[in-house]
Motif scaffolding. Structure first.
Motif, mmCIF file in Angstrom:
data_model
loop_
_atom_site.group_PDB
_atom_site.id
_atom_site.type_symbol
_atom_site.label_atom_id
_atom_site.label_comp_id
_atom_site.label_asym_id
_atom_site.label_seq_id
_atom_site.Cartn_x
_atom_site.Cartn_y
_atom_site.Cartn_z
ATOM 1 N N ASP A 7 81.097 63.219 148.197
ATOM 2 C CA ASP A 7 79.993 64.150 148.450
ATOM 3 C C ASP A 7 80.298 65.458 147.711
ATOM 4 O O ASP A 7 81.419 65.659 147.233
ATOM 5 C CB ASP A 7 79.882 64.437 149.961
ATOM 6 C CG ASP A 7 78.468 64.835 150.366
ATOM 7 O OD1 ASP A 7 77.668 65.180 149.470
ATOM 8 O OD2 ASP A 7 78.161 64.810 151.564
ATOM 9 N N VAL A 8 79.302 66.335 147.652
ATOM 10 C CA VAL A 8 79.569 67.703 147.174
ATOM 11 C C VAL A 8 79.638 68.573 148.428
ATOM 12 O O VAL A 8 78.654 68.689 149.162
ATOM 13 C CB VAL A 8 78.447 68.198 146.228
ATOM 14 C CG1 VAL A 8 78.743 69.619 145.765
ATOM 15 C CG2 VAL A 8 78.298 67.262 145.040
ATOM 16 N N ARG A 49 75.383 70.225 138.176
ATOM 17 C CA ARG A 49 75.516 68.884 137.572
ATOM 18 C C ARG A 49 76.061 67.867 138.565
ATOM 19 O O ARG A 49 75.645 66.705 138.568
ATOM 20 C CB ARG A 49 76.417 68.966 136.338
ATOM 21 C CG ARG A 49 75.696 69.723 135.270
ATOM 22 C CD ARG A 49 76.430 69.846 133.987
ATOM 23 N NE ARG A 49 75.543 70.471 133.036
ATOM 24 C CZ ARG A 49 75.878 70.838 131.823
ATOM 25 N NH1 ARG A 49 77.122 70.656 131.419
ATOM 26 N NH2 ARG A 49 75.004 71.398 131.023
ATOM 27 N N LEU A 50 77.000 68.314 139.401
ATOM 28 C CA LEU A 50 77.550 67.394 140.411
ATOM 29 C C LEU A 50 76.476 67.002 141.411
ATOM 30 O O LEU A 50 76.410 65.850 141.859
ATOM 31 C CB LEU A 50 78.737 68.063 141.130
ATOM 32 C CG LEU A 50 79.967 68.294 140.253
ATOM 33 C CD1 LEU A 50 80.930 69.277 140.905
ATOM 34 C CD2 LEU A 50 80.685 66.969 139.967
ATOM 35 N N GLU A 51 75.621 67.964 141.758
ATOM 36 C CA GLU A 51 74.518 67.664 142.693
ATOM 37 C C GLU A 51 73.584 66.630 142.073
ATOM 38 O O GLU A 51 73.066 65.756 142.768
ATOM 39 C CB GLU A 51 73.725 68.936 143.030
ATOM 40 C CG GLU A 51 74.499 69.978 143.842
ATOM 41 C CD GLU A 51 74.645 69.612 145.324
ATOM 42 O OE1 GLU A 51 74.244 68.507 145.723
ATOM 43 O OE2 GLU A 51 75.190 70.458 146.067
ATOM 44 N N LYS A 103 75.248 63.320 142.335
ATOM 45 C CA LYS A 103 75.161 62.856 143.729
ATOM 46 C C LYS A 103 73.747 62.324 144.009
ATOM 47 O O LYS A 103 73.581 61.246 144.581
ATOM 48 C CB LYS A 103 75.487 64.031 144.661
ATOM 49 C CG LYS A 103 75.423 63.684 146.124
ATOM 50 C CD LYS A 103 75.641 64.921 146.974
ATOM 51 C CE LYS A 103 74.796 64.855 148.218
ATOM 52 N NZ LYS A 103 74.850 66.070 149.018
ATOM 53 N N GLY A 104 72.749 63.066 143.569
ATOM 54 C CA GLY A 104 71.347 62.664 143.787
ATOM 55 C C GLY A 104 71.044 61.314 143.156
ATOM 56 O O GLY A 104 70.212 60.556 143.656
ATOM 57 N N GLU A 105 71.722 61.017 142.065
ATOM 58 C CA GLU A 105 71.487 59.723 141.387
ATOM 59 C C GLU A 105 72.476 58.652 141.864
ATOM 60 O O GLU A 105 72.587 57.593 141.245
ATOM 61 C CB GLU A 105 71.619 59.908 139.863
ATOM 62 C CG GLU A 105 70.517 60.768 139.281
ATOM 63 C CD GLU A 105 70.665 60.981 137.766
ATOM 64 O OE1 GLU A 105 71.581 60.406 137.152
ATOM 65 O OE2 GLU A 105 69.849 61.748 137.218
#
Ligand code: NAD
Ligand code: SAH
Length: 419
Positions: free
Chosen positions: A379-380, A160-162, A165-167
């Motif tokens: 960032d992740v 979910r964190l990714e 981040k992607g959005e």
């Protein structure tokens, strides 16, 4: 009233909770080694840490280690059915941190306790599954902007964190503790593998040998669950959506098919996908009378209990933590722990030594965030390799095991492209 706040079921349960905590602690040598460093260096002095992790004995040891490292800690659960009330009471009785956790909370109470644990404006959050992240990216964005960073314990939380981040919506830096080698290789595989079967066997008191077990999802957790089912003498069927994982399962000797094909064959069904609606109405209808369904993946949406509730003609508690749903066709489908994580909602979760490694990673990752003079860019992050290696080295050390070291010649050989 002590120095810290608590919302627990019954503070008088503290004695057994404290015994459980001490039993875990004596079997967590890696976390103890990290804790000794925390006590000495006090990296969290002046910092507040909110922790949303299953409130049971191993988590208590992590939270206490953070407090001993100087942090003001607020602990809450990450699943309404995994809180152990005696452990929550034990921790609250120590009056060293704020504790907000009650077993069996309804949705409103569950989320309000998470809000309580965030209300003191933490510098660092430790999340398991992303429930804090959800609040911090919606109604509590102001808190998110001031966070030094977060650590995420599990696969779905990192996923979910990714996505955030992607959005371009991620609001604070996070360490993906789940992705550390000392986490997913041991916790997700061996931890889930053992604790799922411990929980299913203790809850049902049924034999596994000779039965057909359907494992949905052949990722890190699925491998462990399938491996242990095979070891217990079950015939194992795997369902997947990833063709490569499906081939891997075939090579391991399992049958691979769709859930539609597996539904009439299984005696036990275990979902470990992180996805929703893996077992739904038409699957329940096709199942044998008495088939047992449970989930060890994420939340209560992998096995669609909501649909089962709607389609059943009757439901009864057949045994502690098992509800039987009688269908129109006369068959009963049994569901453990309302479709929530079977190993935690109907057991103690992963074994102590497994959580020792996972939580030694968590404590060090939190220390890494605290020790960074500047806030890390948003960032992740992967868990730094040095943290991962340290956990393994301490563990080998406690077992008195040495491993080989590269000679300078070997070092040179493997870092050159020519002979
Ligand atoms: P993973 O990504 O390694 O594996 C998930 C697998 O499920 C993948 O191979 C994927 O292809 C497959 N999958 C996805 N949707 C599917 C569907 N509809 N049908 C069949 N297969 C499907 O993840 P993981 O590390 O194995 O974790 C799985 C879940 O378990 C996550 O939600 C994670 O957070 C959770 N988890 C639970 C525990 C526990 O204690 N119960 C421990 C660790 C992780
Ligand atoms: N909060 C979500 C997410 C899944 S929790 C939910 O409850 O549905 C999965 C995580 O629980 C794993 O990554 C594992 O590290 C952790 N876990 C397993 N056993 C545990 C235990 N005994 N104590 C604390 N955490 C545990």
């Amino acid at each position: 009233m002590g120095k810290f706040n608590y919302e627990v079921k019954d503070i008088n349960l503290a004695k057994t909770g404290l015994e459980k905590i001490e039993w875990a602690y004596r079997n967590m040598p890696v976390l103890r080694a990290i804790e000794a460093e925390l006590i000495e260096k006090q990296p969290f002095a002046g910092l507040k840490i909110s922790v949303s992790v299953h409130v049971e004995a191993k988590t208590a040891c992590l939270a206490r280690a953070l407090a001993r490292g100087g942090a003001e800690v607020a602990l809450t659960g990450c699943n309404p059915l995994s809180t152990q009330d005696d452990v929550a009471a034990g921790l609250a009785s120590l009056d060293i941190m704020n504790v907000y956790a009650v077993h069996g909370d309804d949705e409103d109470h569950y989320w309000n306790r998470l809000r309580s644990a965030l209300a003191f404006k933490p510098d660092i959050v430790i999340d398991d599954g992303g429930d804090f992240a959800l609040l911090l990216h919606s109604e509590m964005q102001d808190l998110a902007k001031n966070l030094r960073g977060g650590c995420e314990e599990t696969t779905t939380g990192v996923h979910r964190l990714e996505i955030l981040k992607g959005e371009n919506k991620l609001l604070y830096p996070v360490i993906a503790v789940n992705d550390a080698r000392c986490k997913h290789l041991f916790d997700n595989r061996f931890g889930t593998g053992q604790s799922v079967w411990t929980a299913i066997m203790a809850t049902t008191n049924l034999v596994v040998a000779g039965k057909t077990v359907v494992v949905a999802g052949y990722g890190m957790c699925g491998r462990g669950v399938a491996m242990r089912a095979k070891g217990l003498g079950a015939k194992v069927i795997v369902t997947e959506i990833d063709p490569v994982k499906a081939c891997e399962a075939i090579m391991e000797g399992y049958q691979v098919m769709t859930m539609d094909e597996a539904a009439p064959l299984g005696d036990f069904f275990v979902t470990v996908t992180g996805c929703k609606d893996v077992i739904i109405g038409r699957h329940f209808e096709a199942m044998k009378d008495g088939a047992v369904c449970c989930n060890a993946g994420h939340f209560d949406c992998e096995v669609s209990v909501a649909e089962l509730k709607k389609m059943c003609v009757d439901s009864t508690e057949l045994r502690n933590n098992i509800i039987g749903y009688k269908l129109n066709n006369g068959n009963t489908v049994c569901v453990i722990a309302e479709g929530r994580l079977v190993n935690l909602a109907s057991g103690d979760g992963h074994p102590v030594e497994i959580m020792d490694m996972s939580f030694a990673l968590q404590a060090q990752s939190a220390m890494y965030i605290a020790n960074n003079p500047e806030r890390l860019p948003i960032d992740v992050y992967q868990t730094p390799e040095v943290i991962d290696n340290r956990v393994a080295e301490i563990l080998l050390n406690t077992k008195g095991i040495s491993i080989d070291k590269l000679t300078p010649e070997q070092e040179k050989y493997i870092s050159s492209w020519d002979l």
